[in-house]
Write a protein that holds these residues in place. Structure first.
Motif, PDB file in Angstrom:
ATOM      1  N   MET A 227      46.233  93.929  69.501  1.00 52.99           N
ATOM      2  CA  MET A 227      46.075  92.493  69.735  1.00 52.99           C
ATOM      3  C   MET A 227      46.697  92.117  71.069  1.00 52.99           C
ATOM      4  SD  MET A 227      48.849  90.242  67.700  1.00 52.99           S
ATOM      5  CE  MET A 227      48.568  89.001  68.944  1.00 52.99           C
ATOM      6  N   GLY A 228      46.179  91.029  71.644  1.00 57.11           N
ATOM      7  CA  GLY A 228      46.692  90.509  72.896  1.00 57.11           C
ATOM      8  C   GLY A 228      46.446  89.019  72.959  1.00 57.11           C
ATOM      9  N   VAL A 229      46.423  88.496  74.163  1.00 62.25           N
ATOM     10  CA  VAL A 229      46.264  87.061  74.361  1.00 62.25           C
ATOM     11  C   VAL A 229      44.967  86.545  73.751  1.00 62.25           C
ATOM     12  CG1 VAL A 229      45.880  85.299  76.129  1.00 62.25           C
ATOM     13  CG2 VAL A 229      47.747  86.943  76.391  1.00 62.25           C
ATOM     14  N   THR A 230      43.882  87.310  73.899  1.00 65.86           N
ATOM     15  CA  THR A 230      42.595  86.853  73.372  1.00 65.86           C
ATOM     16  C   THR A 230      42.650  86.661  71.864  1.00 65.86           C
ATOM     17  OG1 THR A 230      41.387  87.941  75.160  1.00 65.86           O
ATOM     18  CG2 THR A 230      40.135  87.400  73.186  1.00 65.86           C
ATOM     19  N   THR A 231      43.340  87.549  71.163  1.00 64.81           N
ATOM     20  CA  THR A 231      43.473  87.408  69.710  1.00 64.81           C
ATOM     21  C   THR A 231      44.181  86.111  69.357  1.00 64.81           C
ATOM     22  OG1 THR A 231      43.696  89.821  69.605  1.00 64.81           O
ATOM     23  CG2 THR A 231      44.175  88.583  67.593  1.00 64.81           C
ATOM     24  N   VAL A 232      45.233  85.793  70.094  1.00 68.88           N
ATOM     25  CA  VAL A 232      45.973  84.560  69.829  1.00 68.88           C
ATOM     26  C   VAL A 232      45.083  83.345  70.081  1.00 68.88           C
ATOM     27  CG1 VAL A 232      47.979  83.169  70.470  1.00 68.88           C
ATOM     28  CG2 VAL A 232      48.166  85.664  70.404  1.00 68.88           C
ATOM     29  N   GLU A 233      44.358  83.359  71.178  1.00 68.24           N
ATOM     30  CA  GLU A 233      43.476  82.231  71.504  1.00 68.24           C
ATOM     31  C   GLU A 233      42.388  82.058  70.446  1.00 68.24           C
ATOM     32  OE1 GLU A 233      43.875  82.395  76.392  1.00 68.24           O
ATOM     33  OE2 GLU A 233      42.257  83.496  75.370  1.00 68.24           O
ATOM     34  N   ASN A 234      41.814  83.163  70.000  1.00 70.11           N
ATOM     35  CA  ASN A 234      40.754  83.078  68.988  1.00 70.11           C
ATOM     36  C   ASN A 234      41.304  82.629  67.631  1.00 70.11           C
ATOM     37  OD1 ASN A 234      38.834  83.861  70.820  1.00 70.11           O
ATOM     38  ND2 ASN A 234      38.861  86.008  70.225  1.00 70.11           N
ATOM     39  N   ALA A 235      42.517  83.060  67.315  1.00 66.87           N
ATOM     40  CA  ALA A 235      43.137  82.618  66.068  1.00 66.87           C
ATOM     41  C   ALA A 235      43.393  81.111  66.097  1.00 66.87           C
ATOM     42  CB  ALA A 235      44.435  83.380  65.829  1.00 66.87           C
ATOM     43  N   ALA A 236      43.848  80.606  67.225  1.00 73.06           N
ATOM     44  CA  ALA A 236      44.081  79.170  67.359  1.00 73.06           C
ATOM     45  C   ALA A 236      42.771  78.398  67.247  1.00 73.06           C
ATOM     46  CB  ALA A 236      44.764  78.871  68.691  1.00 73.06           C
ATOM     47  N   ALA A 237      41.719  78.910  67.890  1.00 66.28           N
ATOM     48  CA  ALA A 237      40.419  78.247  67.834  1.00 66.28           C
ATOM     49  C   ALA A 237      39.874  78.222  66.408  1.00 66.28           C
ATOM     50  CB  ALA A 237      39.434  78.955  68.764  1.00 66.28           C
ATOM     51  N   ALA A 238      40.253  79.193  65.592  1.00 72.66           N
ATOM     52  CA  ALA A 238      39.801  79.261  64.198  1.00 72.66           C
ATOM     53  C   ALA A 238      40.653  78.402  63.274  1.00 72.66           C
ATOM     54  CB  ALA A 238      39.811  80.709  63.718  1.00 72.66           C
ATOM     55  N   GLY A 239      41.660  77.732  63.816  1.00 72.09           N
ATOM     56  CA  GLY A 239      42.499  76.867  62.997  1.00 72.09           C
ATOM     57  C   GLY A 239      43.633  77.581  62.286  1.00 72.09           C
ATOM     58  N   LEU A 240      43.932  78.825  62.682  1.00 72.47           N
ATOM     59  CA  LEU A 240      45.031  79.546  62.040  1.00 72.47           C
ATOM     60  C   LEU A 240      46.367  79.082  62.609  1.00 72.47           C
ATOM     61  CD1 LEU A 240      43.667  83.205  61.851  1.00 72.47           C
ATOM     62  CD2 LEU A 240      43.184  81.242  60.384  1.00 72.47           C
ATOM     63  N   ARG A 241      47.417  79.362  61.864  1.00 73.60           N
ATOM     64  CA  ARG A 241      48.730  78.981  62.376  1.00 73.60           C
ATOM     65  C   ARG A 241      49.623  80.172  62.672  1.00 73.60           C
ATOM     66  NH1 ARG A 241      52.718  76.935  57.694  1.00 73.60           N
ATOM     67  NH2 ARG A 241      51.823  77.929  55.861  1.00 73.60           N
ATOM     68  N   GLY A 242      49.094  81.378  62.438  1.00 69.89           N
ATOM     69  CA  GLY A 242      49.925  82.522  62.761  1.00 69.89           C
ATOM     70  C   GLY A 242      49.232  83.853  62.593  1.00 69.89           C
ATOM     71  N   ILE A 243      49.863  84.875  63.154  1.00 71.52           N
ATOM     72  CA  ILE A 243      49.359  86.256  63.126  1.00 71.52           C
ATOM     73  C   ILE A 243      50.518  87.176  62.772  1.00 71.52           C
ATOM     74  CG2 ILE A 243      48.312  88.117  64.485  1.00 71.52           C
ATOM     75  CD1 ILE A 243      47.244  85.932  66.397  1.00 71.52           C
ATOM     76  N   ALA A 244      50.265  88.108  61.869  1.00 72.93           N
ATOM     77  CA  ALA A 244      51.248  89.138  61.534  1.00 72.93           C
ATOM     78  C   ALA A 244      50.595  90.505  61.726  1.00 72.93           C
ATOM     79  CB  ALA A 244      51.739  88.976  60.104  1.00 72.93           C
ATOM     80  N   VAL A 245      51.258  91.380  62.454  1.00 69.01           N
ATOM     81  CA  VAL A 245      50.732  92.718  62.724  1.00 69.01           C
ATOM     82  C   VAL A 245      51.786  93.745  62.354  1.00 69.01           C
ATOM     83  CG1 VAL A 245      49.044  92.099  64.488  1.00 69.01           C
ATOM     84  CG2 VAL A 245      51.416  92.440  65.146  1.00 69.01           C
ATOM     85  N   GLU A 246      51.323  94.929  62.039  1.00 61.40           N
ATOM     86  CA  GLU A 246      52.229  95.963  61.531  1.00 61.40           C
ATOM     87  C   GLU A 246      53.178  96.464  62.609  1.00 61.40           C
ATOM     88  OE1 GLU A 246      52.080 100.436  59.612  1.00 61.40           O
ATOM     89  OE2 GLU A 246      50.334  99.122  59.386  1.00 61.40           O
ATOM     90  N   ALA A 247      54.467  96.318  62.380  1.00 62.37           N
ATOM     91  CA  ALA A 247      55.466  96.848  63.300  1.00 62.37           C
ATOM     92  C   ALA A 247      55.437  98.374  63.257  1.00 62.37           C
ATOM     93  CB  ALA A 247      56.850  96.334  62.927  1.00 62.37           C
ATOM     94  N   GLY A 248      55.362  98.984  64.422  1.00 59.63           N
ATOM     95  CA  GLY A 248      55.307 100.442  64.501  1.00 59.63           C
ATOM     96  C   GLY A 248      53.950 101.023  64.205  1.00 59.63           C
TER      97      GLY A 248
END
Length: 283
Positions: A227-248
């Motif tokens: 994930m990167g900036v584009t994922t964050v932008e697309n998540a915001a556009a979809a009305g989400l309030r957060g992203i969690a990704v697997e550490a490690g």
């Protein structure tokens, strides 16, 4: 006498990762050779670098060229859209490979493991992106200044449960949950297309969360969730309030830019532990 590092072949998909890997290797005095795939690799990625343009089905040509170039190590970098069999136009070696792997070719995980095994049997060492760019691996905890509240944590737990189940079936790596309801799961369309679907599914109230986990049997040298900036932008556009990704078990491209973007758009991004996750090649 200092040993000369192995020449690195970068099997380059889309995005900026192939170029970043090439720049890092060259900065360490390591020679590189890029395999660019028609319709997937940005031409700017290979500009000024030794490379081969190829289609996916030309495995024989690719492997011969890697040997001719004196390649020792191979890394997979950047997303690719999986081609259909008719798009492959397989040469004899690819046809023989697909016949040998059989049903494993139906799932991304099994197919990629078979590709790795084929490369290793040909004398190459397959390395992970995180072996070359140590700072790419997601670390535990928040990336920006925002953190999930209690309801978001419950949605994260539910989405992680769904993503892990789908990963066990070799379907996808991500899921979106809002207020305990599963809005979407990721399949062959990828994260961005899944998020676009979610925009019309959001319910009133606090937005949903995206969770991305590595598949349980996934070889962690290849195809980790990214994930990167584009994922964050697309998540915001979809009305989400957060992203969690697997550490490690996931790759975070340009952590500082992700943090700035998440803070600006009002989303949390957090690295989470995934119980039972593998840390090495799958059996």
């Amino acid at each position: 006498m200092t040993a000369v590092p192995q020449k690195l072949a970068i099997l380059a998909g889309g995005g900026t990762l192939p170029a970043r890997i090439a720049a890092a290797a060259l900065g360490q005095g390591r020679p590189v050779f890029l395999v660019a795939f028609e319709g997937h690799t940005d031409p700017d990625t290979v500009a000024g670098l030794p490379h081969l343009w190829s289609r996916f089905g030309a495995a024989g040509t690719i492997i011969r060229r890697l040997h001719d170039e004196g390649v020792g190590d191979v890394v997979f970098a950047g997303p690719v859209k999986r081609p259909s069999f008719t798009e492959l136009l397989p040469d004899w070696r690819t046809t023989r490979f697909l016949a040998r792997v059989g049903a494993r070719a139906l799932g991304d995980d099994g197919l990629l493991r078979a590709v790795v095994r084929e490369l290793e049997e040909d004398g190459f060492r397959v390395v992970g992106l995180h072996d070359l760019l140590k700072d790419l691996l997601t670390t535990p905890g928040p990336v920006g200044s925002l953190v999930p509240d209690a309801e978001a944590l419950r949605d994260i737990a539910r989405a992680a449960e769904v993503a892990r189940a789908m990963g066990n079936l070799d379907v996808g790596q991500g899921a979106v949950v809002q207020q305990g309801i599963v809005l979407a799961v990721e399949a062959i369309e990828g994260t961005d297309a899944m998020l676009a679907r979610c925009a019309g599914l959001a319910r009133p109230g606090p937005g949903g969360v995206l969770v991305k986990l590595a598949k349980p049997r996934q070889d962690r040298r290849i195809d980790l969730p990214t994930m990167g900036v584009t994922t964050v932008e697309n998540a915001a556009a979809a009305g989400l309030r957060g992203i969690a990704v697997e550490a490690g078990g996931s790759l975070l491209v340009d952590r500082a830019a992700v943090a700035r973007t998440a803070d600006r758009l009002g989303l949390f991004v957090v690295g989470i532990d995934a119980p039972g996750a593998s840390t090495g090649p799958a059996p």
